[in-house]
Motif scaffolding. Structure first.
Motif, short mmCIF file in Angstrom:
data_model
loop_
_atom_site.label_atom_id
_atom_site.label_comp_id
_atom_site.label_asym_id
_atom_site.label_seq_id
_atom_site.Cartn_x
_atom_site.Cartn_y
_atom_site.Cartn_z
N ASN A 44 0.74 -1.29 -0.10
CA ASN A 44 0.01 -0.64 0.20
C ASN A 44 0.99 1.43 -0.38
OD1 ASN A 44 -1.93 2.08 0.26
ND2 ASN A 44 -2.46 0.88 2.56
N ILE A 291 -8.73 -0.85 -0.34
CA ILE A 291 -8.35 -0.97 0.93
C ILE A 291 -7.36 -0.89 1.41
CG2 ILE A 291 -9.03 0.37 3.83
CD1 ILE A 291 -10.86 1.97 1.95
N SER A 295 -5.07 2.03 -0.15
CA SER A 295 -5.30 3.46 0.48
C SER A 295 -4.80 4.55 0.36
CB SER A 295 -5.95 2.61 1.99
OG SER A 295 -5.06 2.64 2.60
N SER A 296 -3.65 4.51 0.46
CA SER A 296 -2.65 5.55 0.10
C SER A 296 -2.64 6.20 -0.93
CB SER A 296 -1.39 5.31 0.36
OG SER A 296 -0.98 4.67 2.04
N LEU A 298 -5.27 6.13 -2.67
CA LEU A 298 -6.70 6.21 -3.45
C LEU A 298 -6.81 7.73 -2.25
CD1 LEU A 298 -9.82 6.36 -3.59
CD2 LEU A 298 -9.74 4.92 -1.67
N TRP A 299 -6.26 7.99 -0.80
CA TRP A 299 -6.07 9.66 -0.65
C TRP A 299 -5.37 10.68 -1.48
CZ3 TRP A 299 -10.32 9.25 1.94
CH2 TRP A 299 -11.00 8.48 2.62
N SER A 309 -2.34 10.98 4.05
CA SER A 309 -2.72 9.48 3.59
C SER A 309 -2.32 8.17 3.73
CB SER A 309 -3.02 9.54 2.13
OG SER A 309 -1.03 8.87 2.04
N SER A 313 -4.24 5.29 6.45
CA SER A 313 -4.56 3.47 6.00
C SER A 313 -3.84 3.22 7.16
CB SER A 313 -3.21 3.70 4.82
OG SER A 313 -3.37 4.06 3.77
N THR A 316 -7.04 3.00 9.45
CA THR A 316 -8.42 2.41 9.07
C THR A 316 -7.59 0.85 9.54
OG1 THR A 316 -6.92 2.17 6.88
CG2 THR A 316 -8.45 3.38 6.98
N ALA A 382 -14.96 5.33 4.35
CA ALA A 382 -14.11 4.37 4.55
C ALA A 382 -14.37 4.21 5.75
CB ALA A 382 -12.90 5.14 3.97
#
Length: 474
Positions: A44, A291, A295-296, A298-299, A309, A313, A316, A382
């Motif tokens: 990620n 996710i 996720s990193s 994505l943000w 970001s 991660s 979450t 999220a």
């Protein structure tokens, strides 16, 4: 805690004095689960750096990220046979070596294909760990504690995910927030992938201080050693001769299920096998691994800076641990189906809100942003999505798959269902970068649809297994 023996199912004695040793053995074996979670999600933190370092588009990037899943499927498919041939401990040691090699190779790739190859090697180790850990823990645990000790594997996986994100965030800060920033001659993302050498080596070292499974020892004729291990884990007061005879009889009378046993019904496979496959597919098609893998990225794609970001991660991942603990507390209290339905409803709402928020994504002067309100909604949604997944489908699916199949087909049916899960995981992983480039909100609408569809699926076809003996599953 006293030194007196306490009764366990079947009339055998289990000495609490030995429980600490058994917990250590189970925890050592669960290090494979920790590495499973760590290696699955550590990528990620390196996604955007890999894209930049090798100057690749979304499709090639997705193939590299998903390459590990090919290895996972191969490792899971072969681990059982390897363990039956050379033993559970040797299998753990092989997995440890593969994890170590993957960490070093992934951190020092000289080409994109080289990185993908080491991802496959790491995936093979993940697949082995996903099979060997639970099997070994079940075989060494006293019956009275087996359920709780078996939960170590899932707990270790979610802790591994969280620790990988915390390590990634710490490394990024050392590199002044730059994924390609230099630390000691290597880029930050290389350190992220390479640090796994430490838990991989620890896993290998621990495998030298825990005993071989009594079941394997009986299978290869080492009955005296099997008795010693049984006294280690169940207490010196047990009748070790009787226990070895019991294990031997159980192994001789086992029916080794094959794929042929799964055939029947109008659609090729027995209906209950299709239900198992459906559970595995829905668990992945809601997009949970987006996710954990992206996720990193994505943000950052909606305008959040890399350091923040990475922190999201990590948070979450903490939510994932909390949800898993909630599931472990309630799965036997309220039942498998109610928990799955609660999770499906919560995931559908969360994913729908995320899709709505991402529809406001805009670009101005090369800067990608979300309005403040939508950004907050996306972040909360999220985290809620991960919470509802973890407290339901993340645990319930594995519980159901272990319980709902008749004894005569359980092993083969579990294998087919697990394979379907890896395939679905691969499909989601490999398509997300392209889908998000096309329409991030649209991608989340697809995941919302599958979360909604899982509700009638559970209501109509999934059996409730709470409180039923395995022998009752017809």
């Amino acid at each position: 805690m006293t030194s007196t023996a306490s009764a366990t199912p079947g009339g055998r004695a289990s000495h609490p004095d030995h429980l600490g040793h058994v917990i250590f053995i189970a925890a050592a074996a669960a290090m494979g689960g920790f590495l499973f979670g760590y290696d699955s999600s550590v990528i990620n933190g390196a996604v955007e750096a890999i894209r930049s370092r090798f100057d690749i588009g979304s499709e090639a990037l997705a193939q590299v990220i998903a390459a590990a899943l090919i290895g996972c499927a191969m490792g899971a498919a072969t681990a059982g046979r390897i363990a039956d041939r050379i033993g559970r401990i040797r299998c753990m040691q092989i997995a440890s070596l593969l994890f170590t090699a993957s960490a070093v190779g992934s951190a020092l790739p000289f080409a994109l294909w080289d990185l993908a190859l080491w991802r496959v090697v790491g995936g093979f180790a993940i697949g082995m760990a996903s099979v060997i850990g639970p099997a070994y823990i079940a075989e060494v645990s006293p019956a009275a504690y087996r359920g709780r000790l078996a939960s170590f594997q899932q707990a270790a996986i979610v802790i591994g995910i969280a620790i990988s994100q915390l390590v990634n965030w710490a490394i990024l800060n050392l590199a002044d927030g730059e994924q390609r920033g230099k630390i000691g001659g290597l880029e930050a993302w290389q350190w992220m992938l390479g640090v796994m050498v430490i838990p991989a080596a620890l896993y290998g070292l621990l495998s030298f201080v825990i005993p071989e499974s009594p079941r394997f020892l009986v299978a290869v004729g080492k009955r005296e050693r099997a008795k010693e291990v049984l006294r280690e884990v169940e207490g010196s007061g047990i009748d070790a001769d009787a226990r070895v005879a019991e294990i031997d009889l159980a192994m001789r009378s086992e029916h080794k299920s094959t794929f042929k046993d799964l055939l029947g019904g109008r659609f090729g496979l027995l209906p209950i096998v299709w239900v198992g496959i459906g559970l595995s597919l829905f668990q992945q098609l809601v997009g949970i691994n987006v996710i954990f893998y992206y996720s990193s990225s994505l943000w950052q794609s909606v305008g959040i800076d890399p350091t923040t970001s990475f922190l999201y991660s990590f948070t979450t991942s903490i939510i994932n641990i909390v949800g898993t603990v909630i599931a472990m507390i309630f799965v036997d209290r309220i039942g498998r189906k109610p928990l799955a339905l609660i999770g499906s409803a919560g995931m559908a709402i969360s994913l729908g809100l995320a899709a709505w928020a991402f529809s406001y994504k805009s670009e101005f002067d090369g800067e990608i942003t979300l309005p403040d309100t939508q950004g907050t909604v996306a972040l909360v949604a999220a985290h809620c999505f991960v919470l509802f997944f973890a407290l339901s489908w993340g645990v319930v699916v594995w519980v159901l798959l272990g319980e709902m199949f008749p004894n005569r087909i359980r092993a083969a049916a579990l294998g087919v269902a697990a394979s379907a899960q890896w395939v679905a995981n691969w499909a989601i992983t490999v398509t997300f970068p392209t889908l998000s480039d096309w329409n991030l909100s649209g991608a989340y609408m697809i995941y919302t649809f599958f979360a909604l569809l899982s509700i009638p699926f559970v209501l109509k076809w999934v059996p409730e297994t709470k409180g039923k003996a395995l022998e009752e599953m017809g």
